[in-house]
Write a protein that holds these residues in place. Sequence first.
Motif, PDB file in Angstrom:
ATOM      1  N   GLU A 152       0.830  -1.212   0.000  1.00 54.26           N
ATOM      2  CA  GLU A 152       0.000   0.000   0.000  1.00 54.26           C
ATOM      3  C   GLU A 152       0.864   1.261   0.000  1.00 54.26           C
ATOM      4  OE1 GLU A 152      -2.697  -0.205   3.239  1.00 54.26           O
ATOM      5  OE2 GLU A 152      -3.774  -1.969   2.484  1.00 54.26           O
ATOM      6  N   GLU A 153       1.915   1.246   0.808  1.00 49.31           N
ATOM      7  CA  GLU A 153       2.791   2.422   0.879  1.00 49.31           C
ATOM      8  C   GLU A 153       3.568   2.605  -0.425  1.00 49.31           C
ATOM      9  OE1 GLU A 153       5.219   1.612   4.249  1.00 49.31           O
ATOM     10  OE2 GLU A 153       3.639   2.032   5.727  1.00 49.31           O
ATOM     11  N   ALA A 154       4.124   1.506  -0.938  1.00 54.49           N
ATOM     12  CA  ALA A 154       4.911   1.584  -2.180  1.00 54.49           C
ATOM     13  C   ALA A 154       4.022   1.937  -3.369  1.00 54.49           C
ATOM     14  CB  ALA A 154       5.621   0.252  -2.427  1.00 54.49           C
ATOM     15  N   PHE A 155       2.822   1.365  -3.404  1.00 51.33           N
ATOM     16  CA  PHE A 155       1.867   1.630  -4.478  1.00 51.33           C
ATOM     17  C   PHE A 155       1.498   3.112  -4.503  1.00 51.33           C
ATOM     18  CE2 PHE A 155      -2.513   1.990  -6.018  1.00 51.33           C
ATOM     19  CZ  PHE A 155      -2.445   1.317  -7.221  1.00 51.33           C
ATOM     20  N   LYS A 156       1.198   3.650  -3.353  1.00 52.65           N
ATOM     21  CA  LYS A 156       0.827   5.067  -3.260  1.00 52.65           C
ATOM     22  C   LYS A 156       1.959   5.971  -3.739  1.00 52.65           C
ATOM     23  CE  LYS A 156      -0.720   8.578   0.057  1.00 52.65           C
ATOM     24  NZ  LYS A 156      -1.024   8.857   1.497  1.00 52.65           N
TER      25      LYS A 156
END
Length: 582
Positions: free
Chosen positions: A366-370
């Motif tokens: 989620e963090e990397a995707f964002k």
Amino acid sequence: MSDVGCISLADVIDGQLRFNHDNLATFFDLEMFKDKPICIVSIAGAMKTGKSFMLTYFQRYLNSRGWENQSWIDDDQKFATDGFHWRCGIEPDTQGINVWGTPYLVKRSDGKEVAVVLMDTQGLFDLYTTKEDNVKLFTLSVLASSIQILNIKDLILKTDLENLHFCVEFAKIASSKKSTERIQLQSLLLLIRDWKPANSKPYGFSGGKSYLDGVLAEKKGKAKELNEVRNFLHETFKDLQCFLMPNPGPKAIKSNFDGRNDELDGDFLDEVKIFCESILHPDKLVIKMSGNEQMSARKLAYTLAACDEIFLGGKLPLVETLVETLAKAHYESAFQDCIDLYKGKMKVLLDGSRISTTDQVEKVHEEAFKEAIEKYKLVEKVGSEKYRKHFEKYLKEQCNSWKDETILIKKISNKLVTDYKKKMREILRDSCFSPKYLENLHHDVADQLVKDISVELQNNTKIHFKNCSVAILHDAFIEMKKINKENGKNWKIKIATGAGVAACAGTAVAAGVALGTGAAIVGAVVVAGAAVGVGCTVGLGAAIAGNIAIVQRVGGVVMSILQRHRRNQRSNQVKERKTMTQ
């Protein structure tokens, strides 16, 4: 810099422009480009106007670090044959588009390094290529360069302006977009060769500016098309300059001219010195840009490769097609940067013993995707929305696919580590190996397990798993090295500097000779009765390195030496008896 010579990026073969994709990919993937701003100086123009010859002076300045060396142009006997190939005569020399095989790394006063690329192009508008291919060559040169030098002989003529028309037309379409979507070219420098003082304008940039202003001034009664070209030249290029260069002298046109400084007129050498220092001084380099951002080597390679698709055929592509192709390359390169960012952050989940839970994978995803999506949305808009939306959607799909693969790999990684430890412990049981031998064992076991486990995986996941296996097994291998070291202590191997005695099955080998078997017995030296500096106790009955075959080979070597030694002893005894008899 090593003398690697030129590399061909594109060539005209049988009247058709062709890219060398292998050279294109290899050159722009050089480590020297990594994370560095790029300056690409390209020179184009009519054939036999001294383009390659001028590039040799650029190379001399860069090789000699002319910004630190005022005498970089060298003495009278210096030849201009230490770089790009050139020759006198009427036959063309350069074919297609070439670059010097290694970039020049130049440090600016702010401490940042710039990778400088020198590019040479085939002579334009000659008898050997079509008008369409000439326009393609020049367009590619302009798109690739941050400084485009256009070599023009004597005077700027109507035909010279007409030959720029395609790039001007391209700029016309591109500049009709919103300002945030505009594609603008960087620096065009018109280099007027063989300028005559009788033309009243002085040599150099000051005379060039005055001359160019006069040429580009709108004139009543002239063709509307030419006035349009003049106007758009200013709008197309962020920087438009002109330099008036004198004739190199009468000796330069002779067939045996080899470019020695003493064969060139002093005015020419003076102006060449000024010209090189003005565009190649570290603090004056023009960095290749894409909109408001520095263009990476990767993006430049994408841009040039994309042009290959629309330049294949004899006809020129529509300008709109070219703009869309460049937009596609722009967003494709941005996608690759963003997916690399995402993968880099996800990769830490599979490092060594830190094999994460599914919840942890989801959180990092989620963090990397964002972060990846936000980075993509900040990319400057170019061309239509079609390709921007396409690669944004593709980026989301690839991130989610990579997350699913990571969860799957996380699960099978547990089996990989468990099976690896079990297999290695079986091999290491009561055994001690040399570090190199242990490393080879590690690779053999790991490769076989990865191969066995990944049999049923899809190709992409299989490649991902294989690439991650080194990191996954990192901590497990360290654990095996500790076990191996502990086994070594249990073997009570003594390594002493200064003296040693070798024992073989309880029998002393006394021959006064050193027997080296370092490879077989893990660095040991069998010493026969003499102190030779390094010794080690070796038992033939012991399972050295956990391998009976090794012991047998060592025993065979020892017995062979002993037998040879005994034969020598008997031979010496016979000689002694003969001597005594005599």
